[in-house]
Design a protein around this motif. Sequence first.
Motif, mmCIF file in Angstrom:
data_model
loop_
_atom_site.group_PDB
_atom_site.id
_atom_site.type_symbol
_atom_site.label_atom_id
_atom_site.label_comp_id
_atom_site.label_asym_id
_atom_site.label_seq_id
_atom_site.Cartn_x
_atom_site.Cartn_y
_atom_site.Cartn_z
ATOM 1 N N SER A 226 49.111 57.745 21.761
ATOM 2 C CA SER A 226 48.131 56.669 21.722
ATOM 3 C C SER A 226 49.151 56.088 20.298
ATOM 4 N N ARG A 229 51.805 54.442 20.655
ATOM 5 C CA ARG A 229 51.258 53.241 21.434
ATOM 6 C C ARG A 229 50.982 51.988 20.336
ATOM 7 N N THR A 233 52.962 48.389 20.076
ATOM 8 C CA THR A 233 52.224 47.331 20.372
ATOM 9 C C THR A 233 53.140 46.148 19.598
ATOM 10 N N ILE A 388 57.798 55.608 24.408
ATOM 11 C CA ILE A 388 56.173 54.763 24.851
ATOM 12 C C ILE A 388 56.231 53.666 24.037
ATOM 13 N N ASN A 391 51.093 48.388 24.035
ATOM 14 C CA ASN A 391 49.634 47.935 24.801
ATOM 15 C C ASN A 391 49.411 46.522 25.191
#
Lengths: 393, 384
Positions: A226, A229, A233, A388, A391
Motif C-alpha cells: 500500500s 502504491r 501514485t 505496483i 491509486n
Amino acid sequence: MKYIVVLKYGEIVLKGLNRGRFELLLMKRVRSVLKKLPGKYELHNSQSTLIIRGDGDADMRNAAEKMQKVFGVVSVCIGVECEKDMEAVTRTVRENAAEFFAGAKTFKCVAKRGDKAFPFISPQICDICGGAVLETVGNIKVDVNNPEVILYIEIRDGCAFIHAGGAKGAGGMPTGSNGRGMLLISGGIDSPVAGYMTAKRGVQIDAVYFETPPYTGEAAREKVESLARVLATYTGTVYLSCISVTEIQHAIAEKCSERLFTLLLRRFMMRIAEKLAVNVGCSALITGESIGQVASQTMEALCCTDNAVSMPVFRPCIGLDKEEIVTISRRIGAFDISTLPYEDCCAVFTPKHPKLTPTIAELEEEEKKINVDELVERALAARTVKRIDGNNE
Amino acid sequence: MIYFDNSASAIPNPMALESAAEAMKHFANPSSPHFAGLEARGMVEEARKKAAAALVCSQTEIFFTSSGTEANNMAILSMADKNKRAGNVIVTSHAEHPSVTETFKALEAKGYKAVFIPVEGGELDYDFLEKTLKSEKVCLVSLMQANNQNAAITDLKEVREAITAAGSNALFHSDIVQGFLKVPESMTDYAVRYCDTASLSAHKIGGLKGIGALFVRKGLKLSPIIFGGGQETGLRSGTENVVGIAAFGTAARLFSADKSYRAKITRLREIFIEKSKDLLGEAADFKIPKSHIDALINISLKNVKSEVAMNYLSSKGICVSSSSACSSKAGENTALAAFGYGDEYNSSSLRISFSPFNTEEEVEILVRELKNALAFRIKRNKAK
C-alpha cells in the motif's frame, strides 16, 4: 463551454538546450495518468504550459486533481478557453460567471497578455471583464486588495484562457529525468517519505522490502505494498521486490553478537539492495534514515552501514526531525498506512541494548562467523517481484 | 484451508447458506403489505421462531439487529438510562468484548460510574460482585456468558442470585455471543431465565455476518438507539435484513436441534488437547477455566510469539487467532491482561476455536504444524 486543464511547469523553464527532454518526460507521465482515466484527452505543449483538452466523457475536474500528483507540475488550473477576441472573452466570462463566483462576495480580475499583439492592454481587459462580472453576478463587489475570487484572463498565442486560479502542483522534476534509485522500503514512516523526496527530483523509484516470515505476516507485506502504491501514485509504476531475510536473521541470532544484530542485518540489506539495484539499472540506494533517530542511525552506525556497499546511499530524511517527516508523510497520504500496527522485519529480533558506537572492524569480525555471500545469494534467489500501480492508475 | 478461527467468524452452515440463497429471491420489503412483502415477512417471522426456540424464549422477545455489537450497545445504553433511578453505577469486567467496554466508556463520559469486577485467574470474582451490589447503587450489570479469549463461563444464575440477595434493583444484561448454543445443555435457557437482556450474533453459529439479535425479557420496555420506520416493534428501525435473518434462523435451529454439533465440538477439543500434550509436551501451556465452553481453547506456545505462530500457520493454510499482538504497537489484549496469566503466556497465546464442520484430521494437522512452529522460538546467542 468545455473546461480545459492547464499545467504550469516551474524549474523546467530554466533548462537550456535539453529542456525538450524534460518536457517530453513530463508529457509522457501526464499522458500515462490520463490514459487510465475515463474519456479521451488531448495534450498540447505551448508557452511553458501543458494544455489538456477532453472529449464529452472526460471529467476535467478529476483530471485536474490527478495532475496535482505529477512531479514537474507547479500549478494546475482548470478553466475555459475561447477565441482570442474581446467579444468572445466577455461572452465566456458571462457564461461561466456562476461557476467561477459561486457564493463569492468580492473579486478582482487579472489579465495576462502573452500575445502582445492583442489589441487591448491588460487594464482594459480587466476593466471590460470586471464590468461583465458585475452585470452578470448579483451581490458581488470589486476588492483589489483582498478578493475572495481572482478571475484570470490569459491571452495566449492560440486562444484566450479564463480561470479562477490554480491549485498547487507536486513540483519537482519529471519522473525519470534523473535516473533510477533503489528504495529500501519498510512499513514505517520514514522510508516512504525518503522515496517520495527522491522521486520528486525526477528519480524513477524501484523498491525492495525485507520480510521475515513467519515473524512478519501477509498483513505487513500488504501494508508495504500500500505504501509503494502511494509512491506509485506520484511516480508511476513501482516494481517492489520482496526478500525474505529469515535465514539471515536466524544465522545472525545464532552466531553473532546480540548487540550488533540490527547493524549486521542492515549491512545484509544494503548488500542485497545493491545487487538488486545493479540488476535493474539503479545507480543509488535510498533509505529513510535520519541521524540519531534510533540506535542503528547514529553517525557511527550509518558509517558502518555505508561501508557494506560501494554504491552511493541517498538519505533525504537525514536532517529532518520526526515531526517534519510525519508532516510530509501525512501530506502524501502515507501516514495512516505507515501507522497500521503490523510488524516489519526489524522489530522482532531487536536487541535490548544495541551498540551505539560500533566499528567497521568489529562488524567485519562478526561477519566472519557466518557465510555472508552465500546467505545474500540465497536470499536474492528467492525474491519475488510485484508490479505496483498508483491509486490514480 | 483449515479453519480454526470459528470464534471470530464460524464456518457457515451449508443449510444456512441455502436459506440465504432462497431468501435472496424474496427481495420485497417485509413491511410492504402486498403478497411479496408478506412472503418476506413470513421468512423473518419463521426465523424469529427458530431463534427463539433455540434460546428457549418467546418470539416476541427476539429483536433482530445488525450485529452482536449493536445488540450490546442497544441494551446497555437503553437500560442504563431507563434504570437511572436505581443509581448511577454500572458494573462489568475487563474481560468483556469492546462493544461492552467501549459503551461503558461512553456512559462514564455521561457521568455514570463504572465498576470492573476482577477476573484474575480467568474467572469472575463472584464475591467482589456481591459486595459491589451491596455497597453501590447499581443500575446495570453487564457480564458475558462465555469469554471469547479463554472460554470461561460466567454462571448467569449466580449473578442473578447475587443481584437478588443484595436487594439490588440493577438490570442484568449478558453478551451471550460466544455462549449461545455453546454452553452446556443444562445452561441453555440461563440467559432467558436470569437476564433482562442478552445479545446474540449469527455468524458465530454458522450464520452470516451483519445480523445479530437482542433478547429482551417480556415486560421490559427499552428505548431505541436507532430511529426510523419503526421495524422490530419500534426498537430497531431499518428494513430487516431478510437474507441474514433467514440464515440465522436456520443456523440456530440446526445447532440447537442436532445434538451431534455440540458432541463434535467437544470431541475435537479433546483430540486437540490430547494430541497437543503428546506432540508438544512442555512446549505448550493451556489455560482452562473450571467452567468453560468447548468451542474454543487458549494455548500458549512457549517462546513463540502469537503473531509469529499465526503467520506460520497462515502460510500453511491454517487459520487461528493470535489473541495477543507481538508488540505494544498493536495494542494490548485487555481480556488476557485482566486474567493475569502473565506477559510471557499472553505474548505467545493462540486461540483455537472449533466448528462442527472441522474434522479430526484437521485437528491432527493443526497440532503437527504447531509443533513445526516451535522452530521459530526466540533463540539468542548469549555469548556477548
